[in-house]
Design an enzyme around this catalytic site. Structure first.
Site, PDB file in Angstrom:
ATOM      1  N   TYR A  24      -0.587  -9.945  -0.356  1.00 31.15           N
ATOM      2  CA  TYR A  24       0.459  -9.437   0.530  1.00 31.15           C
ATOM      3  C   TYR A  24       0.289 -10.021   1.922  1.00 31.15           C
ATOM      4  O   TYR A  24      -0.774 -10.508   2.285  1.00 31.15           O
ATOM      5  CB  TYR A  24       0.416  -7.909   0.604  1.00 31.15           C
ATOM      6  N   ARG A  42      -2.877 -12.295   2.697  1.00 36.53           N
ATOM      7  CA  ARG A  42      -4.197 -12.019   2.141  1.00 36.53           C
ATOM      8  C   ARG A  42      -4.103 -12.230   0.632  1.00 36.53           C
ATOM      9  O   ARG A  42      -3.131 -11.791   0.011  1.00 36.53           O
ATOM     10  CB  ARG A  42      -4.609 -10.561   2.360  1.00 36.53           C
ATOM     11  N   TYR A  49       0.858  -1.193   0.000  1.00 39.39           N
ATOM     12  CA  TYR A  49       0.000   0.000   0.000  1.00 39.39           C
ATOM     13  C   TYR A  49       0.888   1.235   0.000  1.00 39.39           C
ATOM     14  O   TYR A  49       2.061   1.177   0.398  1.00 39.39           O
ATOM     15  CB  TYR A  49      -0.893   0.003   1.252  1.00 39.39           C
ATOM     16  N   HIS A  87      -6.424  -8.301  -3.714  1.00 40.59           N
ATOM     17  CA  HIS A  87      -7.781  -7.759  -3.671  1.00 40.59           C
ATOM     18  C   HIS A  87      -7.801  -6.263  -3.919  1.00 40.59           C
ATOM     19  O   HIS A  87      -6.770  -5.592  -3.814  1.00 40.59           O
ATOM     20  CB  HIS A  87      -8.443  -8.082  -2.324  1.00 40.59           C
ATOM     21  N   HIS A 141     -10.044  -3.006  -2.566  1.00 41.83           N
ATOM     22  CA  HIS A 141     -11.065  -2.547  -1.615  1.00 41.83           C
ATOM     23  C   HIS A 141     -11.998  -1.531  -2.278  1.00 41.83           C
ATOM     24  O   HIS A 141     -11.540  -0.682  -3.058  1.00 41.83           O
ATOM     25  CB  HIS A 141     -10.407  -1.830  -0.433  1.00 41.83           C
TER      26      HIS A 141
HETATM   27  C1  BEZ Z   1      -6.419  -5.219   4.147  1.00 42.20           C
HETATM   28  O1  BEZ Z   1      -5.960  -4.154   3.811  1.00 42.20           O
HETATM   29  O2  BEZ Z   1      -7.079  -5.800   3.347  1.00 42.20           O
HETATM   30  C2  BEZ Z   1      -6.162  -5.825   5.488  1.00 42.20           C
HETATM   31  C3  BEZ Z   1      -4.875  -5.902   5.957  1.00 42.20           C
HETATM   32  C4  BEZ Z   1      -4.660  -6.446   7.202  1.00 42.20           C
HETATM   33  C5  BEZ Z   1      -5.730  -6.903   7.947  1.00 42.20           C
HETATM   34  C6  BEZ Z   1      -6.999  -6.839   7.451  1.00 42.20           C
HETATM   35  C7  BEZ Z   1      -7.231  -6.307   6.206  1.00 42.20           C
HETATM   36 FE    FE Z   2      -6.159  -4.845   1.713  1.00 44.73          FE
END
Ligand code: BEZ
Ligand code: FE
Length: 301
Positions: free
Chosen positions: A193, A214, A159, A217, A219
């Protein structure tokens, strides 16, 4: 004076807190104490473990900054954030809507505004894709002038807050739907990531032999007058961790696969995803708020 022992202690605590004037606070704290005591009894919590937990929570608090929320990360990795989201959807949604997903710790308010089809990649570089579709209501009508906020990693899985000077925003922005409810966003194909693993939550995740990743994705936060705010994310189906998200955010209906030649893409030369988001009417009693926040606002409140 009542003689306190393992059997009478819980009721004594609850009785002392019965003077709490706020009924919701009274109920939440009574339930918390009952469950906490039951948990300690079930695992036969030892003094050393009690102290280790205090140390852990202290480190979680000390790790929080205006750009990092370790308590939310803890809640996410324990599945609590997703549970609160799911319960809130069930209680407060009127009619069908796109499934929700986690806001996560990287949301920032006041991201830059873009016009239909513009790219959110100002600094980052990498393979591009086009995300387009409509914001619709439950009657299938386009919702005009909805705000579509997007934030995601760059093509290396970072990010902006992690890759750039924290004052700089990149790979995030706000779009408005047109008169037919359409939106189009040019972006980079995100990479999966690891959640931040250098703090106490990462240490716990490692101690559990979990991978901490994760799946890739994007958001989305969609807001429109008279509709319930939609906090969700689209997940890339070809990610190796699509079935083992560390924070339990993935739903089948949110899985997408960018494809060349997608019908109606404003950029047919790019891999594209068409996704129509459905927003639900806001329930009159809905005061639930978001499961998440810009970390800098949490510290300030
Ligand atoms: C996210 O940015 O998607 C995320 C990162 C860490 C924990 C939960 C969500
Ligand atoms: Fe995220």
């Amino acid at each position: 004076m009542a003689d306190l022992n393992q059997e009478t202690l819980t009721d004594a605590v609850v009785a002392q807190m019965a003077s709490t004037p706020d009924p919701r606070l009274r109920k939440v704290m009574e339930s918390l104490v009952r469950h906490l005591h039951a948990f300690a009894r079930e695992v036969r919590l030892t003094p050393a473990e009690w102290l280790a937990a205090i140390g852990f929570l202290t480190r979680v608090g000390q790790t929080c900054t205006p750009i990092r929320q370790e308590f939310i990360l803890l809640s996410d990795t324990l599945g609590l954030s997703r549970l609160v989201n799911l319960m809130d959807d069930q209680a407060n949604r009127v009619g069908e809507a796109t499934e929700t997903s986690l806001l996560g710790p990287f949301y920032r308010e006041a991201s830059p505004q873009f016009a239909y089809g513009e790219s959110i990649a100002k600094h980052a570089q990498g393979p591009e894709m086009m995300l387009f579709g409509r914001v619709m209501n439950e009657a299938g009508e386009g919702v005009p002038n909805a705000i579509v906020e997007i934030w995601q990693t760059d093509a290396d899985g970072a990010y902006d807050l992690q890759a750039l000077d924290p004052e700089t925003m990149d790979m995030r922005g706000q779009f408005r739907t047109d008169a037919e409810g359409r939106y189009a966003i040019r972006t980079l194909i995100p990479l999966g990531y690891s959640i931040p693993m250098d703090g106490p939550v990462g240490a716990l995740v490692r101690a559990q032999n979990r991978h901490g990743f994760r799946p890739a994705h994007i958001h989305m936060l969609i807001g429109a007058e008279g509709y319930r705010e939609l906090v969700t994310a689209l997940y890339l189906g070809d990610d190796a961790n699509i079935d083992s998200d560390t924070v339990f955010g993935v739903s089948e209906s949110l899985v997408v696969r960018p494809q060349m030649g997608a019908e109606g893409s404003p950029s047919p030369d790019l891999p594209s995803v068409r996704y129509d988001f459905q927003v639900a009417r806001k329930a009159a009693h809905d005061k639930s708020g978001r499961v998440g926040a810009d970390p800098s606002k949490i510290a300030a409140e």
